[in-house]
Design a protein around this motif. Structure first.
Motif, PDB file in Angstrom:
ATOM      1  N   ILE A 169       0.803  -1.220   0.000  1.00 20.25           N
ATOM      2  CA  ILE A 169       0.000   0.000   0.000  1.00 20.25           C
ATOM      3  C   ILE A 169       0.839   1.273   0.000  1.00 20.25           C
ATOM      4  CG2 ILE A 169      -2.221  -0.839   0.854  1.00 20.25           C
ATOM      5  CD1 ILE A 169      -1.446  -0.312   3.627  1.00 20.25           C
ATOM      6  N   ARG A 330      -3.504   3.372   6.707  1.00 19.11           N
ATOM      7  CA  ARG A 330      -2.801   2.850   5.528  1.00 19.11           C
ATOM      8  C   ARG A 330      -1.311   3.231   5.527  1.00 19.11           C
ATOM      9  NH1 ARG A 330      -7.124   0.528   5.359  1.00 19.11           N
ATOM     10  NH2 ARG A 330      -8.864   1.062   4.014  1.00 19.11           N
ATOM     11  N   CYS A 331      -0.673   3.017   6.670  1.00 21.04           N
ATOM     12  CA  CYS A 331       0.743   3.375   6.752  1.00 21.04           C
ATOM     13  C   CYS A 331       1.631   2.253   6.234  1.00 21.04           C
ATOM     14  CB  CYS A 331       1.106   3.705   8.189  1.00 21.04           C
ATOM     15  SG  CYS A 331       1.133   2.250   9.249  1.00 21.04           S
ATOM     16  N   GLY A 332       1.104   1.031   6.206  1.00 18.19           N
ATOM     17  CA  GLY A 332       1.888  -0.100   5.698  1.00 18.19           C
ATOM     18  C   GLY A 332       2.811  -0.733   6.723  1.00 18.19           C
ATOM     19  N   ALA A 333       2.831  -0.228   7.960  1.00 22.29           N
ATOM     20  CA  ALA A 333       3.754  -0.778   8.959  1.00 22.29           C
ATOM     21  C   ALA A 333       3.476  -2.252   9.240  1.00 22.29           C
ATOM     22  CB  ALA A 333       3.671   0.028  10.258  1.00 22.29           C
ATOM     23  N   CYS A 334       2.197  -2.626   9.213  1.00 22.80           N
ATOM     24  CA  CYS A 334       1.878  -4.028   9.520  1.00 22.80           C
ATOM     25  C   CYS A 334       2.369  -4.955   8.407  1.00 22.80           C
ATOM     26  CB  CYS A 334       0.389  -4.211   9.778  1.00 22.80           C
ATOM     27  SG  CYS A 334      -0.697  -3.726   8.430  1.00 22.80           S
ATOM     28  N   ILE A 357      -3.458  -6.235   7.400  1.00 23.70           N
ATOM     29  CA  ILE A 357      -4.714  -5.477   7.335  1.00 23.70           C
ATOM     30  C   ILE A 357      -5.557  -5.948   6.148  1.00 23.70           C
ATOM     31  CG2 ILE A 357      -3.721  -3.501   6.035  1.00 23.70           C
ATOM     32  CD1 ILE A 357      -6.478  -3.311   8.747  1.00 23.70           C
ATOM     33  N   PRO A 389       0.164   2.050  14.310  1.00 21.78           N
ATOM     34  CA  PRO A 389       0.110   3.336  15.012  1.00 21.78           C
ATOM     35  C   PRO A 389      -1.263   3.631  15.604  1.00 21.78           C
ATOM     36  CG  PRO A 389       0.128   3.687  12.642  1.00 21.78           C
ATOM     37  CD  PRO A 389       0.376   2.227  12.868  1.00 21.78           C
ATOM     38  N   VAL A 390      -2.294   2.935  15.150  1.00 21.01           N
ATOM     39  CA  VAL A 390      -3.620   3.165  15.730  1.00 21.01           C
ATOM     40  C   VAL A 390      -4.115   1.913  16.456  1.00 21.01           C
ATOM     41  CG1 VAL A 390      -4.367   5.079  14.281  1.00 21.01           C
ATOM     42  CG2 VAL A 390      -4.619   2.744  13.438  1.00 21.01           C
ATOM     43  N   ILE A 392      -4.699  -1.308  15.957  1.00 24.62           N
ATOM     44  CA  ILE A 392      -5.760  -2.237  15.541  1.00 24.62           C
ATOM     45  C   ILE A 392      -5.314  -3.638  15.939  1.00 24.62           C
ATOM     46  CG2 ILE A 392      -7.069  -3.173  13.594  1.00 24.62           C
ATOM     47  CD1 ILE A 392      -6.536  -0.510  12.154  1.00 24.62           C
ATOM     48  N   ILE A 394      -5.175  -6.688  15.063  1.00 26.19           N
ATOM     49  CA  ILE A 394      -5.394  -7.532  13.889  1.00 26.19           C
ATOM     50  C   ILE A 394      -5.462  -9.021  14.263  1.00 26.19           C
ATOM     51  CG2 ILE A 394      -4.482  -8.176  11.613  1.00 26.19           C
ATOM     52  CD1 ILE A 394      -3.359  -5.344  11.392  1.00 26.19           C
TER      53      ILE A 394
HETATM   54  S1  SF4 Z   1      -3.519  -1.657  10.112  1.00 28.89           S
HETATM   55 FE1  SF4 Z   1      -2.254  -0.248  11.301  1.00 28.89          FE
HETATM   56  S2  SF4 Z   1      -0.156  -0.775  10.698  1.00 28.89           S
HETATM   57 FE2  SF4 Z   1      -1.501  -1.692   9.144  1.00 28.89          FE
HETATM   58  S3  SF4 Z   1      -1.609  -0.142   7.535  1.00 28.89           S
HETATM   59 FE3  SF4 Z   1      -3.347   0.217   8.903  1.00 28.89          FE
HETATM   60  S4  SF4 Z   1      -2.619   1.750  10.363  1.00 28.89           S
HETATM   61 FE4  SF4 Z   1      -0.805   0.903   9.363  1.00 28.89          FE
END
Ligand code: SF4
Lengths: 497, 228
Positions: A169, A330-334, A357, A389-390, A392, A394
């Protein structure tokens, strides 16, 4: 051909829209067998994940966790009161002179956008990266009515001219190497062959600048919408987001309803986390805050600003039980943190959103029965949750999806039988011991038959299974399974005292 | 103006239903932003040094100068860059006229984008954009360039080089401080375009290798005027 192998022959964005139900095994096999892909994705994601951790620790120190909690709270509050914040946003944005449209579905969103292009007689579009437009398959819809659409994010541009599909993403062409770019540029742009990233970037720059210059339509997404001020915020490192929203006469921002935040100070919290989580960078190079179209006294900027608010399945997820999933920025960290994503890359997920995600929201958007493999495409190690960062959760939701699959009998009967028996045996020490004993004997017998018993190791009775029976067969397709050692953990525990 | 889209009320109805609301409920205050967590710079910091260090670390070229040196320094930089054809937007500076004259005296042509319709179009052919800024952030070494009657959206974006002039007093500690200036209860409209700029245009799309200048300026020079 089975559905899973047909998915291998797909080209371009069809890769993200395979025949359903989607069977991810064929593409997962392809990915795990591709050394180069493994190396690229593994290296890139590992280094981004490391940078994220370093930079966040350096910046926030012990407050990192509390900072993430605050960001989570802000997004959760906004979602809990999304009716209010949407109304506030729509009124504020309309007050600045922007036109706000409402799209229940992807198709409606496309129709609105095509309608604007037709009414305004627009023919040349520059577009910046936006995940929701991928969901909608907007580009072909515009091309069909005669609008030339150019993706301007460098990665997306390369993917567009090479008829490929994005696989991350944030870094859409993470799966491609420079030779693929060199060949595509030579073939499609007629430029001299070079593998130098600097020169390749320059070629793209020259090509795209002419496109910006003559474009009459700029399409973008938004990373955030600010309810109080009616502003849309777009964050890009390359500057394409700013160009797409500054030069063309008509601007269309297409945005999912989950992007709202209450006010500018909340925006600050999220901006401080976004680039650090995404790339380990203190802030995105260009944060463009747009509040309405060009004003009377201003000399340039879009004459019209349209904002298309998109539902497309989001109100389904907005139910209390699953609302948290919509916090995603949608930061892509996960993706970067995920051991499964690192091995498979994005295309194996067979959908617009990949990684943890994606494994979660794709079945939510498209139906669990259409993507039965995705809730299992996770080791539940929790790295995604820790990176998010938020915040979630998962893994928790993936487990819930798996439970739902069993309840709704989407899981196949042999699996249900096997795990049912397993579950029963775990419930009582005697059956557990008996189950363990049977398994041990079975594996050893198999290892002996295969002639691998007693190889290597200091446990002389220990062997290796390269083909395990039943539901474990999939596990041993790519690796060997050690047979259980003679001394069990329970035995050690007893001996200890 | 809805082109086959849904009516606002129908759209919001689905949102309310998902939330279990029968009508829109106005919440109490949104979550408070705890400054102890979020604030990364304060007025007690050495803001000029912090700004210069952080701007340099994101890839901008930074010089600290005095007001007396400004005109000479900018002209010298333009000459060094071999600029022929530039756009400017710096009328907040006391030295605006002197700078204009010195630039023209050095045989560098200032394109008058204020006149004529195709304001953006001509900027694509220019060599450099020279601007003042609306504010700067020490926290991240960022420039804030907004649009108004004297500032095109293109000045800090379209030419391949951006030269920015920052007055020391314009440097705010944190993004929170900048956004607080927009909290004005009097309801003054925000500029239609605000850009928070932190570095030259960057990409790492091709095999993760960092390349600057992909769409926006590849080089950003920042002059911090310490006695302004
Ligand atoms: S689920 Fe969290 S870490 Fe993954 S893209 Fe979304 S905000 Fe970023």
């Amino acid at each position: 051909m089975s559905a899973s192998t047909t998915s291998l022959t797909l080209k371009g964005h069809d890769i993200l829209f395979p025949p359903l139900p989607y069977d991810m095994h064929a593409r997962a096999d392809l990915a795990t067998g591709d050394d180069q892909l493994q190396r690229f994705i593994n290296n890139a994601t590992l280094s981004k994940d490391l940078q994220r951790r370093e930079v966040c620790a350096q910046t926030f120190g012990d407050n990192y966790d509390a900072m993430r909690s605050l960001a989570a709270e802000i997004k959760q509050h906004t979602l809990d009161h999304l009716d209010h914040y949407l109304e506030q946003f729509v009124d504020a944005a309309t007050g600045t002179g922007a036109h706000v449209h409402f799209a229940a579905t992807a198709q409606q969103a496309n129709e609105i956008c095509v309608g604007i292009a037709k009414r305004e007689k627009l023919t040349q579009c520059v577009k910046s990266k936006s995940m929701v437009t991928e969901e909608m398959r907007l580009v072909p819809a515009l091309v069909k009515v005669g609008v030339e659409v150019v993706e301007t994010d460098l990665g997306e541009f390369i993917i567009q001219i090479d008829d490929d599909a994005p696989s991350h993403i944030v870094a859409p062409m993470i799966h491609k190497d420079r030779t693929a770019v060199a060949r595509a540029f030579e073939r499609e742009l007629g430029s001299p062959y070079t593998e130098n990233p600097q020169e390749l970037t320059q070629i793209a720059r020259n090509h795209l600048r002419e496109k910006y210059r003559t474009a009459d339509l700029g399409i973008c997404g938004a990373n955030f919408l600010v309810a109080r001020t009616g502003s849309a915020v777009i964050c890009t490192n390359e500057g394409n987001g700013r160009l797409c929203t500054s030069v063309p006469r008509v601007q269309v921002a297409i945005v999912g309803i989950e992007k709202l935040v209450p006010d500018m100070n909340h925006l600050a919290v999220l901006l401080k986390l976004l680039a650090r989580s995404s790339l380990g960078q203190p802030i995105t190079v260009y944060n463009h805050i747009m509040t309405g179209p060009k004003r009377k006294h201003e000399l340039d900027g879009p004459e019209q600003m349209h904002i298309i608010l998109v539902d497309n399945g989001r109100t389904e997820i907005l139910r209390e039980e699953t609302r948290e999933m919509l916090r995603c920025i949608r930061c892509g960290a996960c993706l970067n943190a995920c051991p499964v994503y690192r091995k498979l890359g994005g295309h194996a997920y067979g959908a617009v959103y990949s990684g943890p995600i994606g494994a979660l929201i794709t079945p939510m958007f498209k139906g669990l029965d259409k993507y039965p493999d995705l809730p299992h495409a996770s080791s539940l190690c929790g790295a995604c949750y820790e990176a998010c960062p938020v915040k979630i959760n998962i893994p928790k939701y993936l487990i819930q999806l798996r439970a739902q699959m069993v309840r709704r009998r989407i899981t196949k009967w042999p699996d249900r039988l096997f795990y049912g028996l397993w579950g029963m045996s775990l419930r009582h020490p005697a059956t557990y011991r008996f189950g363990g004993w049977v398994q041990k004997q079975m594996f050893r017998a198999k290892a002996r038959a295969a002639g691998t018993a007693g190889r290597g190791d200091r446990y002389t009775d220990r062997g290796w299974l390269s083909k395990a029976p039943g539901p474990l067969a999939g596990w041993t397709r790519a690796r060997d399974l050690p047979t259980p050692p003679s001394n069990s953990f329970r035995y050690w525990w007893k001996m200890r005292s | 103006m809805t082109e086959h889209g849904e009516q606002r009320e129908v759209f919001l109805g689905r949102v309310r239903a998902a939330l279990g609301h029968t009508q829109t409920i106005v919440p109490d205050e949104p979550p408070a932003v705890d400054e102890a967590l979020v604030r990364l710079a304060t007025h007690d910091d050495d803001l000029i040094t912090m700004f210069c260090d952080r701007a340099a670390s994101v890839g901008m070229h930074v010089d600290r100068i005095t007001a007396d040196e400004l005109v000479d320094q900018i002209v010298a930089k333009l000459v060094e860059l071999d600029a022929k054809w530039i756009v400017v937007g710096f009328d907040s500076l006391d030295q605006a006229d002197a700078l204009n004259n010195a630039i023209e005296a050095a045989d560098i042509q200032i394109v008058n984008w204020l006149a004529g319709g195709a304001t953006m179009d001509v900027q694509f052919d220019t060599d450099v954009g020279v601007t003042d800024v609306h504010a700067a952030l020490a926290e991240t070494g960022s420039l804030i360039c907004n649009v108004d009657a004297k500032h095109s959206r293109g000045l800090s974006l379209i030419p391949p080089v951006h030269i920015a002039i920052v007055g020391a007093r314009q440097i705010l500690p944190d993004m929170l401080d900048y956004f607080a200036t927009q909290h004005d209860a009097t309801g003054i409209a925000l500029p239609s375009s605000q850009a928070i700029i932190s570095g030259p245009s960057k990409t790492a799309d091709i095999e993760g290798q960092l390349v600057t200048g992909v769409h926006g300026p590849g080089k950003v020079f920042v002059y911090v005027v310490e006695d302004v």
